[in-house]
Write a protein that holds these residues in place. Structure first.
Motif, PDB file in Angstrom:
ATOM      1  N   ALA A 431       0.959  -1.211   0.048  1.00 58.26           N
ATOM      2  CA  ALA A 431      -0.207   0.111   0.027  1.00 58.26           C
ATOM      3  C   ALA A 431       0.992   1.110  -0.103  1.00 58.26           C
ATOM      4  O   ALA A 431       1.571   1.409   1.021  1.00 58.26           O
ATOM      5  CB  ALA A 431      -0.829   0.031   1.065  1.00 58.26           C
ATOM      6  N   THR A 434       0.968   5.772   2.532  1.00 49.71           N
ATOM      7  CA  THR A 434       0.068   5.458   3.429  1.00 49.71           C
ATOM      8  C   THR A 434       0.001   6.416   4.526  1.00 49.71           C
ATOM      9  O   THR A 434       1.176   6.940   5.057  1.00 49.71           O
ATOM     10  CB  THR A 434       0.220   4.296   4.167  1.00 49.71           C
ATOM     11  OG1 THR A 434       0.264   3.167   3.190  1.00 49.71           O
ATOM     12  CG2 THR A 434      -0.929   3.886   5.148  1.00 49.71           C
ATOM     13  N   ASP A 456       5.214   3.526   2.746  1.00 46.91           N
ATOM     14  CA  ASP A 456       4.586   2.115   2.215  1.00 46.91           C
ATOM     15  C   ASP A 456       4.059   1.057   3.253  1.00 46.91           C
ATOM     16  O   ASP A 456       5.010   0.869   4.300  1.00 46.91           O
ATOM     17  CB  ASP A 456       5.517   1.828   1.210  1.00 46.91           C
ATOM     18  CG  ASP A 456       5.704   2.673   0.134  1.00 46.91           C
ATOM     19  OD1 ASP A 456       4.824   3.525   0.069  1.00 46.91           O
ATOM     20  OD2 ASP A 456       6.740   2.553  -0.560  1.00 46.91           O
ATOM     21  N   TYR A 488      -4.265   5.427   1.084  1.00 47.45           N
ATOM     22  CA  TYR A 488      -3.114   4.687   0.593  1.00 47.45           C
ATOM     23  C   TYR A 488      -3.304   4.686  -0.812  1.00 47.45           C
ATOM     24  O   TYR A 488      -4.582   4.997  -1.497  1.00 47.45           O
ATOM     25  CB  TYR A 488      -2.883   3.393   0.995  1.00 47.45           C
ATOM     26  CG  TYR A 488      -4.100   2.665   0.798  1.00 47.45           C
ATOM     27  CD1 TYR A 488      -4.001   1.795  -0.293  1.00 47.45           C
ATOM     28  CD2 TYR A 488      -5.142   2.414   1.888  1.00 47.45           C
ATOM     29  CE1 TYR A 488      -5.214   0.815  -0.420  1.00 47.45           C
ATOM     30  CE2 TYR A 488      -6.183   1.737   1.510  1.00 47.45           C
ATOM     31  CZ  TYR A 488      -6.157   0.595   0.391  1.00 47.45           C
ATOM     32  OH  TYR A 488      -7.277   0.008   0.290  1.00 47.45           O
TER      33      TYR A 488
END
Length: 581
Positions: A431, A434, A456, A488
């Motif tokens: 993701a 974030t 991330d 995200y």
């Protein structure tokens, strides 16, 4: 003098009603005209708390509900004939705004402001989710001194209009993929996900993008129109452009990024430029045929590691009817299995019409980030002759992102309360970018903290977060509702938002007798433990005293009847000193 007296006498003879008919300045105008001190010029949000370098101006920034800590710049002018200094301002805050100073925000300017000079007070204000986009008005109490005066400072009360502008946030996403080896019009949706309208929006598609893994040249080339004027995009709304893109063969059959150049007018009317990346799925080259298939909905993207629905539309491109149509499908990759139907009996398919068919497929995780092809074999009768045609459908295999928040609570770190917790990505891909933000915390926090960037979020790896919060003095222990907003981006750079609600337990921190600090629960545990120990000692002492009293009564009775002495009785019932070691 005689002339002046005559004029005054004549004026006294004029009826009062005549004065009332003559226009003139009001009392407010007279006061304003003779006022000498700070006056209001402008108020706007900015990104700094000190004046800029000489010759430069403050940068105006957009502020939206829920932005938390922000800086409101109030520009004043010294409307007087004397220098002023030691300026201090207290700004009243409407509902939805707060500051560490309580109901008002404070700012000061210790420099010397010349007559007619302009200066700025920087107020640190927290903008909560309860605010709204629009105009506000509040009061500013100013204290200042003239440089040649001593004693009590002068004061002024000013009306300050300001605005919560909202923000323009431009995002873009491609609708479906594009096949390699040819050109096609690709719908790209331009969305304003912010809270302020974007005006005069112009989108420019770059002439070339990406890299062809074989030739090391551009993988995607824009043809024809490259600039699109979209006008106004209100908050939460979208407009679509359809550039014609040529995708070179062997361009990787994967994900390519196209960086759109977007210019627009923000809430202040200033022109802004933003580079917005768009993930474009490049699919395997499709074969041309009088019969074709196209993905329905988001079927051009398959999620790895889970069963996915694959729906396609079978289209009769001929100008005559197809009879006895039978369709079968197969996968070109051993890592993708077809779990649902593999064949369909369609019957007759009119000229120019289509028929939707669907099945279920499973892609293993080793296919993430790669393209694959499904082959459809179409058997039919046309003009009385049986025919077999083969068409292919290219798809892209993406991963899954599934984020959960757990163990959300309040923890004291360095004597300051923090809202802590963990995020876990239960998916199988990163993701990206974030962030976590507190959007609501009831009475637990005085002002909402700013958004926190976490980076991330790796799959199956917990990521802790810790957000310092300002708890109002006197907040009692209890359970408080908290709402978090987690944002995200996926591998296609599309933005996703996850709302999390949790009930957190809060216990105020207390100071112990030795000066150290303990969380309320720890201090309470220590107090309870100490109380239990003390109670045990007291109970033991009372027990011994009662037992001795009973033995003493027994001894008296024994002596009256020729019994033992007291020492022997005590030793018998309580044990001798050397025996208790």
């Amino acid at each position: 003098m005689k002339l002046l007296a005559a004029i005054i006498a004549a004026m006294m003879l004029i009826p009062v009603s005549a004065y009332a008919q003559q226009p003139g300045p009001s009392r407010f105008d007279i006061i304003q005209a003779n006022y000498s001190g700070p006056v209001f010029l402008d108020a706007f949000w900015t990104d700094r708390t000190t004046p800029p370098a000489t010759g430069t101006s403050l940068q105006k920034v957009e502020v939206a509900p829920g932005d938390g800590a922000s800086v409101l710049a109030v520009t004043l002018a010294n409307r007087g004939f004397s220098e002023i200094t030691a300026v201090r301002g207290t700004l009243s805050l409407p509902t939805g705004f707060s500051s560490s100073g309580g109901n008002g925000a404070e700012a000061s300017n210790s420099g010397i402001v010349s007559a007619g000079g302009v200066f700025t007070l920087f107020f640190q204000v927290s903008v909560s989710e309860r605010t709204r986009v629009g105009d506000y008005s509040t009061s500013l109490h100013v204290e200042y001194s003239r440089t040649l005066e001593t004693g009590t400072p002068r004061t002024a009360d000013l009306n300050i209009p300001f605005k919560v502008t909202g923000k323009v946030i431009i995002d873009a996403s491609a609708q479906g993929g594009v096949a390699s080896g040819g050109s096609s019009r690709v719908p790209i949706e331009i969305t304003n996900t912010g809270s302020a309208p974007a005006t005069g929006v112009v989108v420019t598609v770059p002439g070339s993008s990406g890299v062809n893994t074989t030739t090391q040249q551009a993988a995607i080339v824009a043809l024809g129109q490259k600039t699109f004027e979209l006008g106004v995009i209100p908050p939460g709304e979208s407009k679509t452009i359809e550039p014609t893109l040529y995708v070179a063969e062997t361009s990787g059959e994967a994900l390519q990024a196209v960086a759109l150049n977007v210019t627009y007018g923000n809430a202040y009317g200033e022109r802004k430029t933003s580079n917005v990346p768009v993930g474009l799925v490049v699919l395997p080259e499709t074969t041309s045929s009088p019969v074709s298939v196209s993905p329905v909905g988001e079927s051009s993207i398959i999620t790895a590691g889970k069963i996915t629905d694959l729906s396609v539309s079978l289209i009769n491109n001929r100008d005559q009817e197809l009879s006895d149509v039978v369709v079968s499908v197969s996968s070109q990759s051993d890592s993708i299995k077809i779990l649902g139907f593999t064949s369909w009996s369609i019957g007759d398919l009119q000229a120019g019409s289509s028929q939707e068919i669907s099945t279920r497929v499973f892609a293993s995780e080793d296919m993430i980030g790669r393209a694959t092809t499904f082959v459809f074999t179409v058997q039919h009768v046309s003009a009385g002759q049986p025919q077999v045609e083969t068409v292919s459908l290219g798809t892209y295999v993406d991963g899954e992102i599934s984020i959960k928040a757990y163990e959300v609570g309040v923890t004291y770190i360095g004597g300051r309360p923090n809202l802590t917790g963990n995020l876990l990505n239960e998916g199988n891909v990163l993701a990206l970018f974030t962030t976590v933000q507190v959007v609501s915390a009831g009475d637990l926090v005085e002002s909402l903290p700013p958004q926190q960037y976490l980076g991330d979020l790796t799959e199956n790896s917990p990521l802790p977060f810790s957000i310092p919060i300002d708890v109002p003095e006197g907040t009692g222990a209890g359970t408080y509702p908290v709402e978090l907003k987690i944002q995200y981006r996926d591998t296609l750079r599309q933005l996703h938002t996850l709302d999390v609600s949790a009930n957190v337990d809060f216990v105020p921190e207390v100071v112990t007798e030795n000066g150290s600090q303990q969380a309320g629960s720890q201090a309470m545990a220590s107090t309870v433990a100490g109380g239990v120990a003390a109670a045990a000692v007291i109970a033991f002492v009372i027990f011994r005293m009662r037992k001795k009293a009973k033995l003493k009564r027994t001894l008296q009775f024994s002596k009256q009847n020729g019994g033992q002495d007291i020492e022997s009785v005590l030793d018998t019932h309580l044990g001798k000193p050397e025996e208790k070691k």
